[in-house]
Design a protein around this motif. Structure first.
Motif, PDB file in Angstrom:
ATOM      1  N   TYR A 128       0.846  -1.190   0.000  1.00 33.85           N
ATOM      2  CA  TYR A 128       0.000   0.000   0.000  1.00 33.85           C
ATOM      3  C   TYR A 128       0.884   1.244   0.000  1.00 33.85           C
ATOM      4  O   TYR A 128       1.719   1.434   0.883  1.00 33.85           O
ATOM      5  CB  TYR A 128      -0.912   0.025   1.227  1.00 33.85           C
ATOM      6  CG  TYR A 128      -1.641   1.340   1.364  1.00 33.85           C
ATOM      7  CD1 TYR A 128      -2.728   1.642   0.544  1.00 33.85           C
ATOM      8  CD2 TYR A 128      -1.212   2.308   2.277  1.00 33.85           C
ATOM      9  CE1 TYR A 128      -3.387   2.864   0.641  1.00 33.85           C
ATOM     10  CE2 TYR A 128      -1.854   3.532   2.380  1.00 33.85           C
ATOM     11  CZ  TYR A 128      -2.940   3.806   1.550  1.00 33.85           C
ATOM     12  OH  TYR A 128      -3.577   5.020   1.631  1.00 33.85           O
ATOM     13  N   VAL A 129       0.713   2.075  -1.010  1.00 37.50           N
ATOM     14  CA  VAL A 129       1.391   3.361  -1.092  1.00 37.50           C
ATOM     15  C   VAL A 129       0.328   4.398  -1.407  1.00 37.50           C
ATOM     16  O   VAL A 129      -0.388   4.287  -2.407  1.00 37.50           O
ATOM     17  CB  VAL A 129       2.481   3.367  -2.191  1.00 37.50           C
ATOM     18  CG1 VAL A 129       3.142   4.733  -2.284  1.00 37.50           C
ATOM     19  CG2 VAL A 129       3.527   2.292  -1.907  1.00 37.50           C
ATOM     20  N   GLU A 130       0.188   5.376  -0.526  1.00 41.99           N
ATOM     21  CA  GLU A 130      -0.896   6.352  -0.664  1.00 41.99           C
ATOM     22  C   GLU A 130      -0.840   7.069  -2.013  1.00 41.99           C
ATOM     23  O   GLU A 130      -1.866   7.274  -2.657  1.00 41.99           O
ATOM     24  CB  GLU A 130      -0.823   7.365   0.474  1.00 41.99           C
ATOM     25  CG  GLU A 130      -1.980   8.364   0.468  1.00 41.99           C
ATOM     26  CD  GLU A 130      -1.962   9.283   1.673  1.00 41.99           C
ATOM     27  OE1 GLU A 130      -2.861  10.130   1.790  1.00 41.99           O
ATOM     28  OE2 GLU A 130      -1.041   9.148   2.506  1.00 41.99           O
ATOM     29  N   ASN A 131       0.353   7.445  -2.430  1.00 40.30           N
ATOM     30  CA  ASN A 131       0.519   8.128  -3.711  1.00 40.30           C
ATOM     31  C   ASN A 131       0.959   7.096  -4.748  1.00 40.30           C
ATOM     32  O   ASN A 131       2.110   6.640  -4.739  1.00 40.30           O
ATOM     33  CB  ASN A 131       1.557   9.243  -3.577  1.00 40.30           C
ATOM     34  CG  ASN A 131       1.643  10.101  -4.820  1.00 40.30           C
ATOM     35  OD1 ASN A 131       1.423   9.632  -5.932  1.00 40.30           O
ATOM     36  ND2 ASN A 131       1.990  11.370  -4.649  1.00 40.30           N
ATOM     37  N   ALA A 132       0.052   6.714  -5.637  1.00 39.48           N
ATOM     38  CA  ALA A 132       0.352   5.672  -6.619  1.00 39.48           C
ATOM     39  C   ALA A 132       1.513   6.058  -7.535  1.00 39.48           C
ATOM     40  O   ALA A 132       2.248   5.196  -8.018  1.00 39.48           O
ATOM     41  CB  ALA A 132      -0.886   5.370  -7.456  1.00 39.48           C
ATOM     42  N   ALA A 133       1.695   7.362  -7.753  1.00 40.01           N
ATOM     43  CA  ALA A 133       2.800   7.812  -8.617  1.00 40.01           C
ATOM     44  C   ALA A 133       4.147   7.468  -7.995  1.00 40.01           C
ATOM     45  O   ALA A 133       5.109   7.156  -8.711  1.00 40.01           O
ATOM     46  CB  ALA A 133       2.689   9.314  -8.864  1.00 40.01           C
ATOM     47  N   PHE A 134       4.224   7.529  -6.665  1.00 40.37           N
ATOM     48  CA  PHE A 134       5.468   7.171  -5.995  1.00 40.37           C
ATOM     49  C   PHE A 134       5.763   5.684  -6.194  1.00 40.37           C
ATOM     50  O   PHE A 134       6.912   5.293  -6.426  1.00 40.37           O
ATOM     51  CB  PHE A 134       5.395   7.490  -4.505  1.00 40.37           C
ATOM     52  CG  PHE A 134       5.578   8.939  -4.172  1.00 40.37           C
ATOM     53  CD1 PHE A 134       5.817   9.883  -5.159  1.00 40.37           C
ATOM     54  CD2 PHE A 134       5.516   9.376  -2.857  1.00 40.37           C
ATOM     55  CE1 PHE A 134       5.994  11.215  -4.864  1.00 40.37           C
ATOM     56  CE2 PHE A 134       5.684  10.723  -2.537  1.00 40.37           C
ATOM     57  CZ  PHE A 134       5.922  11.641  -3.544  1.00 40.37           C
ATOM     58  N   LYS A 135       4.727   4.853  -6.062  1.00 37.85           N
ATOM     59  CA  LYS A 135       4.932   3.420  -6.247  1.00 37.85           C
ATOM     60  C   LYS A 135       5.468   3.132  -7.653  1.00 37.85           C
ATOM     61  O   LYS A 135       6.407   2.343  -7.820  1.00 37.85           O
ATOM     62  CB  LYS A 135       3.632   2.650  -6.023  1.00 37.85           C
ATOM     63  CG  LYS A 135       3.806   1.143  -6.160  1.00 37.85           C
ATOM     64  CD  LYS A 135       2.477   0.406  -6.195  1.00 37.85           C
ATOM     65  CE  LYS A 135       1.881   0.265  -4.821  1.00 37.85           C
ATOM     66  NZ  LYS A 135       0.735  -0.685  -4.807  1.00 37.85           N
ATOM     67  N   THR A 136       4.903   3.778  -8.634  1.00 43.34           N
ATOM     68  CA  THR A 136       5.382   3.603 -10.016  1.00 43.34           C
ATOM     69  C   THR A 136       6.825   4.060 -10.149  1.00 43.34           C
ATOM     70  O   THR A 136       7.649   3.394 -10.780  1.00 43.34           O
ATOM     71  CB  THR A 136       4.493   4.395 -10.983  1.00 43.34           C
ATOM     72  OG1 THR A 136       3.147   3.908 -10.885  1.00 43.34           O
ATOM     73  CG2 THR A 136       4.980   4.253 -12.417  1.00 43.34           C
ATOM     74  N   ARG A 137       7.145   5.194  -9.535  1.00 41.93           N
ATOM     75  CA  ARG A 137       8.516   5.700  -9.611  1.00 41.93           C
ATOM     76  C   ARG A 137       9.498   4.728  -8.977  1.00 41.93           C
ATOM     77  O   ARG A 137      10.577   4.482  -9.514  1.00 41.93           O
ATOM     78  CB  ARG A 137       8.622   7.052  -8.908  1.00 41.93           C
ATOM     79  CG  ARG A 137       9.922   7.802  -9.193  1.00 41.93           C
ATOM     80  CD  ARG A 137      10.156   8.906  -8.189  1.00 41.93           C
ATOM     81  NE  ARG A 137      10.762   8.393  -6.956  1.00 41.93           N
ATOM     82  CZ  ARG A 137      10.776   9.055  -5.810  1.00 41.93           C
ATOM     83  NH1 ARG A 137      10.190  10.246  -5.707  1.00 41.93           N
ATOM     84  NH2 ARG A 137      11.359   8.530  -4.744  1.00 41.93           N
ATOM     85  N   ALA A 195      11.669   7.561 -19.541  1.00 38.74           N
ATOM     86  CA  ALA A 195      10.340   8.102 -19.855  1.00 38.74           C
ATOM     87  C   ALA A 195       9.452   8.209 -18.622  1.00 38.74           C
ATOM     88  O   ALA A 195       8.423   8.901 -18.663  1.00 38.74           O
ATOM     89  CB  ALA A 195       9.665   7.227 -20.906  1.00 38.74           C
ATOM     90  N   ASN A 196       9.838   7.547 -17.539  1.00 31.19           N
ATOM     91  CA  ASN A 196       8.969   7.491 -16.369  1.00 31.19           C
ATOM     92  C   ASN A 196       9.608   7.990 -15.077  1.00 31.19           C
ATOM     93  O   ASN A 196       8.977   7.928 -14.017  1.00 31.19           O
ATOM     94  CB  ASN A 196       8.494   6.050 -16.169  1.00 31.19           C
ATOM     95  CG  ASN A 196       7.527   5.604 -17.240  1.00 31.19           C
ATOM     96  OD1 ASN A 196       6.337   5.895 -17.183  1.00 31.19           O
ATOM     97  ND2 ASN A 196       8.049   4.894 -18.246  1.00 31.19           N
ATOM     98  N   LEU A 197      10.829   8.475 -15.174  1.00 31.11           N
ATOM     99  CA  LEU A 197      11.495   9.011 -13.992  1.00 31.11           C
ATOM    100  C   LEU A 197      11.594  10.530 -14.087  1.00 31.11           C
ATOM    101  O   LEU A 197      11.623  11.088 -15.197  1.00 31.11           O
ATOM    102  CB  LEU A 197      12.901   8.405 -13.861  1.00 31.11           C
ATOM    103  CG  LEU A 197      12.949   6.947 -13.407  1.00 31.11           C
ATOM    104  CD1 LEU A 197      14.359   6.387 -13.509  1.00 31.11           C
ATOM    105  CD2 LEU A 197      12.416   6.797 -11.978  1.00 31.11           C
ATOM    106  N   PRO A 198      11.649  11.219 -12.962  1.00 24.78           N
ATOM    107  CA  PRO A 198      11.694  12.689 -12.986  1.00 24.78           C
ATOM    108  C   PRO A 198      13.004  13.221 -13.533  1.00 24.78           C
ATOM    109  O   PRO A 198      14.044  12.540 -13.483  1.00 24.78           O
ATOM    110  CB  PRO A 198      11.522  13.076 -11.516  1.00 24.78           C
ATOM    111  CG  PRO A 198      11.928  11.883 -10.740  1.00 24.78           C
ATOM    112  CD  PRO A 198      11.605  10.687 -11.579  1.00 24.78           C
ATOM    113  N   ASP A 199      12.955  14.441 -14.049  1.00 24.06           N
ATOM    114  CA  ASP A 199      14.174  15.107 -14.513  1.00 24.06           C
ATOM    115  C   ASP A 199      15.138  15.337 -13.357  1.00 24.06           C
ATOM    116  O   ASP A 199      16.352  15.247 -13.526  1.00 24.06           O
ATOM    117  CB  ASP A 199      13.837  16.459 -15.149  1.00 24.06           C
ATOM    118  CG  ASP A 199      13.161  16.314 -16.501  1.00 24.06           C
ATOM    119  OD1 ASP A 199      12.775  15.182 -16.855  1.00 24.06           O
ATOM    120  OD2 ASP A 199      13.017  17.332 -17.198  1.00 24.06           O
TER     121      ASP A 199
END
Length: 535
Positions: A128-137, A195-199
């Motif tokens: 469980y990760v509250e922010n799904a974007a973090f889990k993807t990262r 393509a999926n990681l931050p600058d």
């Protein structure tokens, strides 16, 4: 692959106190001694597992890591490793074999961490990760680090087995993939991650895998695979992000000097780095008179490579001048400032000690050449030595920069030259940016006006800009210049003889030494594994 993807992992998990022994250990992999059905639940657990994957990234000087990159300089023409740890000195002496500890340990370290990444990717979705974007990262970070380990294995051992999932016992007899397959796998993974990681991240997380790190790794991959056009393309992607810059000092200190000090600890040049991975740098590399070990010592080969402030090599000046600079490398301060930033020379004063390696008249001179834990060449490594660490030599807080922007610029320039674009204006543009940041004059375009001369220049520029940072061994292999690892190794000129000291006689076998051997344990455990030629 059974030895390192099976037994080594089993031993590692036993050491961490893994419970649930009745279950197949291949179904378990976590850093806190629990089972899969209890792990992979919380974001804190994901972060801990991800940090464990990052843990195998190299340090600069930490003696207990098998890939301490500054000590690895001792297997190149840059340095002699004289420390009481590691086996780096075996390689240039022709004494390494398929049972050499460092080659075995690195192979095990990288595949163990590849497997950790695979396990992470197979289980992270359940947490469980509250922010799904973090889990993807987090998942793309794990994939990027996994690609980095594959890249290092490829650079050191040549084409190796690709591992993109946690292998079961039935799969553990993996064969080596082809060079083309390995390059494609790593490049494709890095494209997906970019393509999926931050600058970029904020400073606390700046060490994590980013878009720029992925493209930078691609440039390293392609340039060492001989795909120069794609190396230039990947490096240009990093440049075009406009996230990174060559570090410029905010004080009167030379910017290149500043980069490797506490003053430059936070900088825009670092692309991939390991936090606090220079904890031992002062203790391991500083002179014995400061209570340190002087473990890795520069050679005359690297010292003589630095140009004068006028942009001339000391060999270009003629025999008489060459002998002057050979005897007194810092003659009137008229050398590339990167020399004084990277190497301590005889007679230099450092932390109130005048370094006199040839002073045999002073009884008990701790810095006398050849004494235990003193220099064996008459030179000391200075890069990353900040005087602030002198009072606590074993607990520094400097980071180790694994990839920095200057390397990417040099990859770009080399990629252009080797792909037939030596007249592209970017070649001189970026070489000049690197040189001028260091305090050197612009390239003399009248002299360096064709591919051969520019190749000569960029190779020299790489050697002095990246000295002791871990890239030289791969440059030697890529350029097939193993002859620099043959014959006598010279140090500083001994005033008593007027000649350079001879430290050791090196042997390089071009039929085998451009790659490391696959460890014997791996060959014995896996009948499908093929040894590198002539090992």
């Amino acid at each position: 692959m059974r030895t390192f993807l099976y037994y080594t992992l089993f031993a590692a998990l036993l050491l961490t106190g893994l419970s649930g022994c009745e279950k197949n250990f291949l179904e378990q992999d976590n850093p806190t001694a629990t089972t899969d059905n209890k792990w992979w639940q919380l974001e804190s657990q994901l972060k801990a597992a991800l940090n464990d994957i990052y843990s195998g990234l190299p340090s600069g000087t930490y003696s207990y890591m098998p890939d301490a990159r500054m000590h690895m300089a001792g297997i190149t023409d840059e340095a002699i490793h004289a420390g009481n740890f590691g086996d780096w000195r075996n390689y240039p002496l022709g004494l390494s074999n398929s049972q050499t500890g460092s080659a075995r340990d690195l192979y095990a370290l990288y595949y163990t961490n590849i497997r950790r990444a695979c396990r992470f990717l197979e289980h992270y979705q359940t947490a469980y990760v509250e922010n799904a974007a973090f889990k993807t990262r987090y998942a793309y970070e794990a994939r990027a680090v996994r690609a980095w380990y594959h890249l290092q294995l490829f650079l050191m051992y040549g084409p190796i087995p690709i591992v993109d999932h946690a292998l079961l016992p039935a799969e553990s007899m993996a064969a080596r993939n082809s060079k083309e397959e390995v390059v494609k796998f790593i490049a494709t993974e890095l494209d997906s991650c970019a393509a999926n990681l931050p600058d970029q991240y904020d400073n606390d997380d700046a060490w994590r895998m980013s878009k720029g790190a992925c493209y930078a790794m691609q440039s390293i991959l392609y340039i060492n695979a001989g795909d120069y056009p794609n190396a230039a393309v990947a490096a240009k992607k990093v440049i075009d992000m406009k996230v990174y810059e060559l570090h410029q000092s905010n004080s009167s200190t030379n910017s290149y000097v500043d980069l490797f000090s506490y003053n430059g600890l936070i900088n825009k040049e670092r692309i991939l780095f390991k936090p606090r991975a220079q904890v031992e740098v002062f203790f391991r590399n500083a002179p014995k008179s400061l209570g340190c070990q002087a473990a890795t010592n520069p050679t005359a080969a690297i010292v003589n490579t630095y140009e004068t402030l006028q942009g001339k090599t000391i060999r270009e000046l003629g025999t008489d001048s060459f002998l002057v600079y050979q005897k007194d490398p810092g003659f009137k301060g008229n050398r590339d400032p990167r020399l004084f930033a990277s190497v301590l020379l005889p007679g230099d004063v450092f932390v109130n000690r005048k370094l006199l390696p040839f002073d045999r008249a002073t009884a008990g001179n701790p810095d006398l050449i050849g004494q235990p834990q003193s220099t064996v060449t008459g030179f000391w490594m200075k890069k990353y030595l900040d005087p602030k660490d002198a009072s606590s030599t074993y607990s520094g807080n400097l980071n180790f920069m694994i990839i920095r922007y200057a390397e990417v610029l040099l990859n770009y320039v080399e990629g252009l030259i080797e792909s037939g674009q030596s007249q592209n204006p970017d070649v001189l543009l970026y070489l000049n940016k690197i040189r001028q940041r260091a305090g050197m004059p612009a390239v003399n375009a009248a002299v360096y006006n064709n591919a051969d001369k520019l190749r000569e220049l960029v190779r020299r520029e790489r050697q002095v800009e990246l000295a002791f940072e871990g890239q030289r061994i791969f440059d030697i292999r890529r350029w097939k210049i193993g002859t620099v690892l043959n014959g006598p190794v010279e140090g500083a000129v001994d005033p008593a003889t007027g000649k350079p000291v001879i430290v050791e006689e090196r042997k390089f076998n071009a039929a085998k030494d451009y790659l490391w051997p696959i460890p014997l344990d791996e060959l014995n455990a896996n009948p499908n594994m093929v040894q590198n030629p002539n090992w």
